[in-house]
Design an enzyme around this catalytic site. Structure first.
Site, PDB file in Angstrom:
ATOM      1  N   HIS A  72       0.835  -1.200   0.000  1.00 50.84           N
ATOM      2  CA  HIS A  72       0.000   0.000   0.000  1.00 50.84           C
ATOM      3  C   HIS A  72       0.867   1.247   0.000  1.00 50.84           C
ATOM      4  O   HIS A  72       1.842   1.345   0.743  1.00 50.84           O
ATOM      5  CB  HIS A  72      -0.923   0.012   1.220  1.00 50.84           C
ATOM      6  CG  HIS A  72      -2.187  -0.754   0.996  1.00 50.84           C
ATOM      7  ND1 HIS A  72      -3.312  -0.585   1.760  1.00 50.84           N
ATOM      8  CD2 HIS A  72      -2.496  -1.695   0.071  1.00 50.84           C
ATOM      9  CE1 HIS A  72      -4.272  -1.389   1.319  1.00 50.84           C
ATOM     10  NE2 HIS A  72      -3.803  -2.086   0.307  1.00 50.84           N
ATOM     11  N   TYR A 200      -9.266   5.641   7.974  1.00 50.55           N
ATOM     12  CA  TYR A 200      -9.415   5.883   9.414  1.00 50.55           C
ATOM     13  C   TYR A 200     -10.380   7.053   9.571  1.00 50.55           C
ATOM     14  O   TYR A 200     -10.047   8.173   9.181  1.00 50.55           O
ATOM     15  CB  TYR A 200      -8.078   6.272  10.050  1.00 50.55           C
ATOM     16  CG  TYR A 200      -7.013   5.196  10.062  1.00 50.55           C
ATOM     17  CD1 TYR A 200      -6.240   4.926   8.931  1.00 50.55           C
ATOM     18  CD2 TYR A 200      -6.761   4.465  11.218  1.00 50.55           C
ATOM     19  CE1 TYR A 200      -5.255   3.955   8.956  1.00 50.55           C
ATOM     20  CE2 TYR A 200      -5.767   3.487  11.252  1.00 50.55           C
ATOM     21  CZ  TYR A 200      -5.024   3.232  10.121  1.00 50.55           C
ATOM     22  OH  TYR A 200      -4.047   2.274  10.151  1.00 50.55           O
ATOM     23  N   PRO A 292      -4.216   0.224  18.793  1.00 51.57           N
ATOM     24  CA  PRO A 292      -3.933  -0.250  17.429  1.00 51.57           C
ATOM     25  C   PRO A 292      -4.036   0.819  16.337  1.00 51.57           C
ATOM     26  O   PRO A 292      -3.744   0.530  15.170  1.00 51.57           O
ATOM     27  CB  PRO A 292      -4.987  -1.346  17.213  1.00 51.57           C
ATOM     28  CG  PRO A 292      -6.054  -1.072  18.198  1.00 51.57           C
ATOM     29  CD  PRO A 292      -5.427  -0.387  19.368  1.00 51.57           C
ATOM     30  N   LYS A 296       0.950  -0.267  15.064  1.00 49.95           N
ATOM     31  CA  LYS A 296       2.336  -0.365  15.502  1.00 49.95           C
ATOM     32  C   LYS A 296       2.654  -1.584  16.375  1.00 49.95           C
ATOM     33  O   LYS A 296       3.827  -1.905  16.579  1.00 49.95           O
ATOM     34  CB  LYS A 296       2.730   0.897  16.299  1.00 49.95           C
ATOM     35  CG  LYS A 296       2.819   2.141  15.456  1.00 49.95           C
ATOM     36  CD  LYS A 296       4.063   2.129  14.590  1.00 49.95           C
ATOM     37  CE  LYS A 296       3.992   3.075  13.442  1.00 49.95           C
ATOM     38  NZ  LYS A 296       4.074   2.465  12.117  1.00 49.95           N
ATOM     39  N   TYR A 384       4.001   6.417  10.106  1.00 50.52           N
ATOM     40  CA  TYR A 384       3.156   5.291   9.712  1.00 50.52           C
ATOM     41  C   TYR A 384       3.979   4.194   9.035  1.00 50.52           C
ATOM     42  O   TYR A 384       3.774   3.005   9.291  1.00 50.52           O
ATOM     43  CB  TYR A 384       2.032   5.770   8.781  1.00 50.52           C
ATOM     44  CG  TYR A 384       0.925   4.766   8.621  1.00 50.52           C
ATOM     45  CD1 TYR A 384      -0.073   4.639   9.584  1.00 50.52           C
ATOM     46  CD2 TYR A 384       0.871   3.922   7.514  1.00 50.52           C
ATOM     47  CE1 TYR A 384      -1.080   3.707   9.459  1.00 50.52           C
ATOM     48  CE2 TYR A 384      -0.152   2.987   7.367  1.00 50.52           C
ATOM     49  CZ  TYR A 384      -1.120   2.882   8.342  1.00 50.52           C
ATOM     50  OH  TYR A 384      -2.123   1.961   8.218  1.00 50.52           O
TER      51      TYR A 384
END
Ligand code: RFL
Ligand code: PHB
Length: 389
Positions: A72, A200, A292, A296, A384
């Site tokens: 991704h 998100y 979560p 990580k 990220y």
């Protein structure tokens, strides 16, 4: 029994450490409380950082990950219908891999026999002894028989509830903790994902996440009150809630289907310092927990193992104790940065029961800032994809 490293726990941390040690021809044995079927059946994380992929590449246990995993290049933050795209590949030159923890675990377990990595399943009453000496040992019960495993080092890879961290005397350690007033209800379904990237979403009804395991399998999460029961969430109720929270554009592409798995996990930030006590080394969830939101947890377990395997290989192969001496400080430096990122992304995307209108405006202002600032997007993207080791 005697070995060089006694590893407690056959989660990702214990299995990666075991394989890296065996690759360097160091003896180790893994003791696991659960059955193999139980360990392989747990549905958990889904996003791998480069660091984690690198371990599987180094081990050569990567064929299925590269064949079936999805690379991704970005993800979206959603708020009140708007989508903010974070183009992590453009911003950092790196990608993340969508490949479930369940698959990583299976690949590591499948490769274990050929590489001489021994896992003792369903061991009970694991106890650590003499951990401040150079001759520590672990006692346990297997098939009704008591046993003792002597080692030079013990690796506590036994997750948040395992016995390793609890073996450190209270005066020798310090805990830092934040428990969040909500949990995540996760649902896995054999349906195509609603979007090619993760979303998100911050919504007045609470956070939602659209994730995936493959082109045909979706993983969704919604924020729920901490005392919520999964029985009160029939599949249709979860789908309805996701459709509201993800916003019209994303929700329009949701394919509904029966849940393969549904569970609620609490959210917590936790760090135990130091990560070493004498001959005992803590790694992964045994030493720290992140909510979560930043994906990580598994990746931090992996980076701990990079430091720990280097340290142990240096010690046994080159008689170099520097890595052993510096393990805790090196690992914690990275742990705290991931704690910060996971906490801040949680605060940005979730609704807290005691949020004031001011707090909500702060979230909106921060999301506005992120939407308009490449610098802010870069800060999110570099965290990220995973900070350098
Ligand atoms: P694990 O995977 O918890 O493995 C620890 C192992 O130790 C065993 N064990 C014992 N063995 C012997 N004797 C004892 N007394 C023992 N007590 C425990 C356990 O059975 C287990 O096999 O820790 P590890 O290896 O450090 O790996 C960490 C990751 O598993 C963890 O950080 C992530 O899965 C966290 N996490 C998630 N992270 C994400 O990034 N994204 C997610 O979506 C996500 N979902 C989750 C999660 C963790 C969950 N837990 C711990 C309940 C969902 C759940 C439900
Ligand atoms: C998942 O797919 O399980 C997942 C993805 C991203 C997260 C957390 C969980 O931040």
């Amino acid at each position: 029994m005697k070995t060089q490293v006694a590893i407690i726990g056959a989660g990702p941390a214990g299995l990666m450490l075991g394989h890296l040690l065996r690759q360097a021809d160091i003896d180790c044995v893994i003791l696991e409380r659960q059955s193999r079927a139980h360990v392989e059946g747990r549905i958990r994380a889904g996003v791998l950082e480069r660091t984690t992929m690198d371990i599987l590449d180094k081990l050569g246990i990567n064929r299925r990950m590269h064949a079936e995993g999805l690379l991704h290049s970005g993800f979206c933050l959603a708020d009140g219908g708007r989508l903010i795209h974070i183009d992590i590949a453009e911003l950092t030159g790196k990608q993340v891999m969508i490949y479930g923890q369940t698959e990583v675990t299976r690949d590591l377990l499948d490769a274990a026999p050929d590489r001489g990595l021994e896992v003792l399943w369903e061991v009970e009453d694991v106890e650590l002894h003499e951990i401040t000496t150079e001759t520590p040992y672990v006692t346990f019960v297997k098939g009704g028989e008591s046993a003792r495993l002597e080692a030079h080092f013990i690796a506590g890879c036994d997750g948040f509830h395992g016995p390793s961290r609890r073996s450190v005397p209270q005066r020798a350690g310090r805990e830092f903790e934040r428990v969040y007033p909500f949990g995540w209800l996760g649902m896995l379904a054999e349906v195509p994902p609603c979007r090619h990237e993760l979303v998100y979403a911050n919504h007045a009804r609470g956070f939602a996440l659209a994730s995936m395991r493959s082109h045909s399998r979706s993983r969704y999460y919604i924020q729920v009150p901490i005392d919520e029961r999964v029985e009160d969430w029939p599949d249709e109720r979860v789908w309805d809630e996701l459709s509201l929270r993800l916003g019209a554009e994303v929700a329009g592409n949701i394919t509904r289907g029966p849940a393969l798995e549904k569970s609620i996990a609490p959210l917590r930030s936790y760090v135990f310092e130091p990560m070493r006590h004498g001959s005992l080394f803590l790694a992964g969830d045994a030493a720290h927990i992140v909510p979560p939101t930043g994906a990580k947890g598994l990746n931090l377990a992996a980076s701990d193992i990079v430091y720990l395997s280097d340290a142990m290989i240096g010690f046994f192969k080159r008689k170099d104790a520097l890595g052993i001496e510096t393990y805790s400080a090196r690992a914690l430096a990275r742990v705290w940065k991931s704690e910060r990122f996971s906490w801040s992304l949680t605060c940005l995307t979730h609704r807290f029961p005691d949020d004031s209108p001011f707090d909500r405006r702060m979230q909106v202002a921060e999301l506005d800032y992120i939407a308009s600032s490449p610098a802010a997007q870069l800060a999110i993207a570099e965290n990220y994809v995973g900070l350098p080791l």
